[in-house]
Design an enzyme around this catalytic site. Structure first.
Site, PDB file in Angstrom:
ATOM      1  CG  ASP A 179      -5.780   3.882   7.581  1.00 34.85           C
ATOM      2  OD1 ASP A 179      -5.838   3.410   8.731  1.00 34.85           O
ATOM      3  OD2 ASP A 179      -4.786   4.478   7.140  1.00 34.85           O
ATOM      4  CG  ASP A 196      -0.296   0.071   2.532  1.00 32.50           C
ATOM      5  OD1 ASP A 196       0.003   1.191   3.004  1.00 32.50           O
ATOM      6  OD2 ASP A 196      -0.082  -0.995   3.139  1.00 32.50           O
ATOM      7  CD  GLU A 240      -3.350   4.229  10.931  1.00 34.13           C
ATOM      8  OE1 GLU A 240      -2.251   4.376  11.490  1.00 34.13           O
ATOM      9  OE2 GLU A 240      -3.491   3.846   9.749  1.00 34.13           O
TER      10      GLU A 240
END
Length: 308
Positions: free
Chosen positions: A196, A107, A198
Site C-alpha cells: 500500500d 480490506d 499512497e
C-alpha cells in the site's frame, strides 16, 4: 588526570601540593562513583533521551522517530486512509451491475477490530486484504483474527503493508512485512502480498523522495517480497499519486498486479504500465466492514491469481 589539572600545568598555576592532592582526591571520587553506578556531576547539560516508541496492544512498537520525523499513528493508517482527502469521492458504482463480471471483497485494518467474518461472507464477500504491518515497527494487533478469520469463513485472503518510504529502506520494510504476516502459499486461498503506497499521512506527498528514489524504493520492496515469497506484490495506489511520485513509471505493470483506488462510478485512467486493474477499491464504506473492493474477474480467476 582530569583536564583541569592538565590545563593548570600548562599555565603554571596551582602548583602547590595541597591543590594537587585535592585534584587527585576529586578524580578518585569520580572514579568511585562511576564504579558504583552513580553518574558524576556533568559539566554541561546533556539533551534528554528520546522517548521510547509507543506500543500497540500486541507489544510491538507503534511509532518511528527517525531523522526528526514525527511519530506515526498506524492505527489510523490503512489502504485509502489518505485518498478521499486528496482526490475526493464521487458516485460509487452500482454493485449489482458489476458482480456478473467482477468479484466483491473488502480490506480491513486495526480500525475494524474483530470482524464478524461469517456475516461478511453471508453478505457476499469472496476475498479480503488485511493490513499486517507499517514501516518497520508496527504490527496490526487484530491481524490474526482478521487474516485467519476470513480464511476460516471461506474467503480468499491476503496481507498488505502500509509503506513509509522516508523511514527505512524498501528492503527493510519488505522483510518486516514478510516476517510478520506477509507470506504466501500456493493453497488457492492466499492472495499475493500487497504494498500500500499512497499519499503520506505525515507530511510531504511523496515522503520527501525524488521520483527516481521512489521507484528504486518500490523496486527494492517488490524484489525482496518476490525473493522471500515467490510472488511479486500487488501494488495499491492511485493514478494521481503514481504520476506525481514516480513520474508515472511504467516498469511494474508487467510483474505486479494493480490494486487501484478511485472512489467513483468508473475505474478511470490507470497508472502508466498497467492496461487493466486486478483490484479496484471503489469506496471507503458500504456493505462490508472497511473498504469496498472488486476483483476484476469471476471467482475462478480470483482462485487462479491465488494459485499463482
Amino acid at each position: 588526570m582530569p583536564s583541569t589539572s592538565r590545563s593548570a600545568r600548562s599555565t603554571g598555576t596551582n602548583r602547590s601540593p595541597k591543590p594537587r592532592r585535592l585534584a587527585v582526591l576529586a578524580a578518585l571520587a569520580t572514579a568511585a562513583a562511576l564504579t558504583a553506578g552513580v553518574s558524576a556531576p556533568a559539566h554541561a547539560a546533556e539533551p534528554a533521551p528520546t522517548a521510547a516508541p509507543a506500543t500497540t496492544p500486541d507489544g510491538s512498537a507503534g511509532a518511528e522517530r527517525q531523522g526528526g520525523l514525527p511519530p506515526i499513528h498506524p492505527e489510523r493508517d490503512f489502504a485509502g486512509s489518505t485518498v478521499a482527502a486528496h482526490e475526493g469521492r464521487a458516485d460509487t458504482p452500482a454493485l449489482a451491475s458489476l458482480t456478473a463480471t467482477q468479484t466483491p471483497g473488502l480490506d480491513v485494518a486495526s480500525y475494524q477490530g474483530n470482524v464478524d467474518w461469517a456475516s461478511v461472507a453471508g453478505n457476499g464477500a469472496r476475498f479480503a486484504y488485511v493490513k499486517a504491518t507499517e514501516g518497520t515497527t508496527y504490527r496490526n494487533p487484530y491481524f490474526a483474527q482478521q487474516y485467519n478469520g476470513s480464511y476460516n469463513a471461506g474467503l480468499i485472503r491476503g496481507a498488505y503493508h502500509f509503506a513509509l518510504p522516508d523511514r527505512s529502506s524498501g528492503t527493510a520494510q519488505a522483510n518486516w512485512f514478510v516476517d510478520h504476516g506477509g507470506g504466501w502459499s500456493r493453497d488457492g486461498r492466499t492472495l499475493p502480498p500487497a504494498l500500500d503506497i499512497e499519499y503520506n499521512p505525515y507530511g510531504a506527498t511523496c515522503f520527501g523522495l525524488s521520483q527516481s528514489a521512489m521507484v528504486s524504493w518500490i523496486r527494492a520492496f517488490s524484489n525482496t517480497v518476490r525473493s522471500r515469497t515467490g510472488r511479486y506484490p500487488t501494488i495499491y495506489t492511485t493514478t494521481g499519486w503514481w504520476a506525481t511520485c514516480t513520474g508515472n513509471n511504467s516498469s511494474f505493470g508487467a510483474t505486479n498486479p494493480l490494486w487501484i483506488a478511485r472512489y467513483a462510478s468508473a475505474v478511470g485512467t490507470l497508472p502508466n504500465g498497467w492496461t487493466y486493474q486486478t483490484f479496484w477499491q471503489y469506496a471507503d464504506s458500504g456493505t462490508f466492514p472497511g473498504d469496498q473492493n472488486l476483483f476484476n474477474g469471476a471467482y475462478d480467476r480470483l482462485k487462479a491469481l491465488a494459485n499463482g
